[in-house]
Design a protein around this motif. Structure first.
Motif, PDB file in Angstrom:
ATOM      1  N   ILE A  20       0.844  -1.203   0.000  1.00  0.00           N
ATOM      2  CA  ILE A  20       0.000   0.000   0.000  1.00  0.00           C
ATOM      3  C   ILE A  20       0.873   1.244   0.000  1.00  0.00           C
ATOM      4  N   ARG A  21       0.607   2.149  -0.901  1.00  0.00           N
ATOM      5  CA  ARG A  21       1.372   3.389  -0.986  1.00  0.00           C
ATOM      6  C   ARG A  21       0.896   4.370   0.080  1.00  0.00           C
ATOM      7  N   PRO A  22       1.790   5.220   0.600  1.00  0.00           N
ATOM      8  CA  PRO A  22       1.385   6.233   1.574  1.00  0.00           C
ATOM      9  C   PRO A  22       0.241   7.118   1.082  1.00  0.00           C
ATOM     10  N   THR A  23       0.274   7.484  -0.206  1.00  0.00           N
ATOM     11  CA  THR A  23      -0.799   8.321  -0.755  1.00  0.00           C
ATOM     12  C   THR A  23      -2.148   7.633  -0.614  1.00  0.00           C
ATOM     13  N   ALA A  24      -2.202   6.356  -0.973  1.00  0.00           N
ATOM     14  CA  ALA A  24      -3.461   5.610  -0.876  1.00  0.00           C
ATOM     15  C   ALA A  24      -3.916   5.518   0.570  1.00  0.00           C
ATOM     16  N   ALA A  25      -2.970   5.322   1.485  1.00  0.00           N
ATOM     17  CA  ALA A  25      -3.326   5.219   2.904  1.00  0.00           C
ATOM     18  C   ALA A  25      -3.927   6.517   3.417  1.00  0.00           C
ATOM     19  N   ILE A  26      -3.338   7.646   3.031  1.00  0.00           N
ATOM     20  CA  ILE A  26      -3.834   8.948   3.484  1.00  0.00           C
ATOM     21  C   ILE A  26      -5.217   9.223   2.907  1.00  0.00           C
ATOM     22  N   LEU A  27      -5.409   8.959   1.621  1.00  0.00           N
ATOM     23  CA  LEU A  27      -6.712   9.214   0.998  1.00  0.00           C
ATOM     24  C   LEU A  27      -7.789   8.314   1.593  1.00  0.00           C
ATOM     25  N   ASP A  28      -7.461   7.045   1.822  1.00  0.00           N
ATOM     26  CA  ASP A  28      -8.430   6.126   2.427  1.00  0.00           C
ATOM     27  C   ASP A  28      -8.772   6.552   3.849  1.00  0.00           C
ATOM     28  N   THR A  29      -7.756   6.987   4.575  1.00  0.00           N
ATOM     29  CA  THR A  29      -7.974   7.409   5.967  1.00  0.00           C
ATOM     30  C   THR A  29      -8.872   8.627   6.026  1.00  0.00           C
ATOM     31  N   TRP A  30      -8.644   9.591   5.138  1.00  0.00           N
ATOM     32  CA  TRP A  30      -9.501  10.777   5.132  1.00  0.00           C
ATOM     33  C   TRP A  30     -10.947  10.412   4.808  1.00  0.00           C
ATOM     34  N   ARG A  31     -11.141   9.447   3.921  1.00  0.00           N
ATOM     35  CA  ARG A  31     -12.506   9.034   3.596  1.00  0.00           C
ATOM     36  C   ARG A  31     -13.234   8.521   4.841  1.00  0.00           C
ATOM     37  N   SER A  32     -12.498   7.888   5.744  1.00  0.00           N
ATOM     38  CA  SER A  32     -13.107   7.419   6.995  1.00  0.00           C
ATOM     39  C   SER A  32     -13.561   8.596   7.855  1.00  0.00           C
ATOM     40  N   MET A  47      -6.573  18.306   8.718  1.00  0.00           N
ATOM     41  CA  MET A  47      -6.506  16.970   8.116  1.00  0.00           C
ATOM     42  C   MET A  47      -7.033  16.998   6.682  1.00  0.00           C
ATOM     43  N   GLY A  48      -8.131  17.739   6.472  1.00  0.00           N
ATOM     44  CA  GLY A  48      -8.663  17.870   5.123  1.00  0.00           C
ATOM     45  C   GLY A  48      -7.703  18.597   4.200  1.00  0.00           C
ATOM     46  N   ARG A  49      -7.060  19.634   4.727  1.00  0.00           N
ATOM     47  CA  ARG A  49      -6.088  20.390   3.919  1.00  0.00           C
ATOM     48  C   ARG A  49      -4.896  19.510   3.529  1.00  0.00           C
ATOM     49  N   LEU A  50      -4.408  18.720   4.470  1.00  0.00           N
ATOM     50  CA  LEU A  50      -3.291  17.824   4.174  1.00  0.00           C
ATOM     51  C   LEU A  50      -3.695  16.763   3.149  1.00  0.00           C
ATOM     52  N   ARG A  51      -4.914  16.268   3.297  1.00  0.00           N
ATOM     53  CA  ARG A  51      -5.413  15.294   2.316  1.00  0.00           C
ATOM     54  C   ARG A  51      -5.419  15.914   0.922  1.00  0.00           C
ATOM     55  N   ASN A  52      -5.867  17.160   0.819  1.00  0.00           N
ATOM     56  CA  ASN A  52      -5.938  17.820  -0.483  1.00  0.00           C
ATOM     57  C   ASN A  52      -4.547  18.027  -1.083  1.00  0.00           C
ATOM     58  N   GLN A  53      -3.569  18.311  -0.235  1.00  0.00           N
ATOM     59  CA  GLN A  53      -2.199  18.457  -0.739  1.00  0.00           C
ATOM     60  C   GLN A  53      -1.742  17.170  -1.418  1.00  0.00           C
ATOM     61  N   VAL A  54      -2.049  16.051  -0.797  1.00  0.00           N
ATOM     62  CA  VAL A  54      -1.641  14.764  -1.358  1.00  0.00           C
ATOM     63  C   VAL A  54      -2.432  14.461  -2.625  1.00  0.00           C
ATOM     64  N   ALA A  55      -3.733  14.764  -2.600  1.00  0.00           N
ATOM     65  CA  ALA A  55      -4.597  14.421  -3.736  1.00  0.00           C
ATOM     66  C   ALA A  55      -4.288  15.257  -4.969  1.00  0.00           C
TER      67      ALA A  55
END
Length: 211
Positions: free
Chosen positions: A99-111, A157-165
């Motif tokens: 699992i890539r870190p990007t995928a982990a962060i995006l999945d976590t934010w969805r939770s 947390m949302g802002r950090l998610r957007n940076q990754v996305a």
């Protein structure tokens, strides 16, 4: 050159520096953001290093979110959110592997986002008709269901998610683990908020009016 020409040349030489100062003052906020962006891009590791630092800051702040209290004990609510102190590795063990870190962060934010909508349903007993998670959390903050500290953490947390996305970079694994660890604590806090909503409803506490 007579005195009039000399004065005109002096005024002309001063015009551009003065104009630059005035324009710099008028657009100081835009200039500051541009300088911050340049600083980030030139820093060792660039965007990735800046992201890692921001995640660490949010992870440190999450420990100080006040415990969501029911109306009956609201004035005495000074304790922090109860949780077992665990390492990021314990909370984010699923990052070990492909699992890539990007995928982990995006999945976590969805939770987190899904739980925000769950809180809306728990409070209003209906599906959100319009708006986003952002409008929901701001509304809960206005109703004093979300503390200012919790609102800030969720927004961060949302802002950090957007940076990754929306950026073309892959966070390092440690940053992803910190993000997931922080999200776990946020989710525990949101669960406490839901308990407060249910408890207040049982006690007959009036709900806020929709604006």
């Amino acid at each position: 050159m007579d005195w009039l020409q000399f004065i005109a040349s002096v005024i002309g030489s001063l015009a551009w520096p003065t104009a630059a100062v005035v324009l710099g003052f008028m657009f100081r906020e835009q200039v500051r953001k541009l300088l911050d962006k340049m600083k980030t891009l030139k820093a060792p590791g660039g965007i990735e290093a800046a992201f890692t630092e921001q995640v660490s800051e949010v992870a440190a702040e999450v420990k100080y979110i006040p415990e969501p209290a029911s109306s009956a004990k609201k004035e005495n609510a000074v304790a922090t959110v109860p949780y077992q102190e665990q390492s990021a590795d314990d909370l984010a063990g699923y990052l070990v592997g492909p699992i890539r870190p990007t995928a982990a962060i995006l999945d976590t934010w969805r939770s987190i986002e899904a739980y925000i909508y769950e809180l809306y349903r728990a409070y209003w007993h209906e599906e959100p008709k319009s708006g986003t998670w952002l409008s929901i959390v701001k509304g809960f903050n206005n109703f004093e269901i979300f503390s200012d500290e919790l609102l800030k953490i969720v927004l961060d947390m949302g802002r950090l998610r957007n940076q990754v996305a929306h950026s073309r970079f892959e966070p390092d694994e440690d940053a992803a683990r910190d993000y997931v660890s922080t999200a776990q604590r946020v989710l525990a806090t949101l669960a406490g908020v839901r308990e407060r909503i249910v408890e207040d409803e049982k006690r007959g506490v009036p709900k806020a009016s929709k604006r």
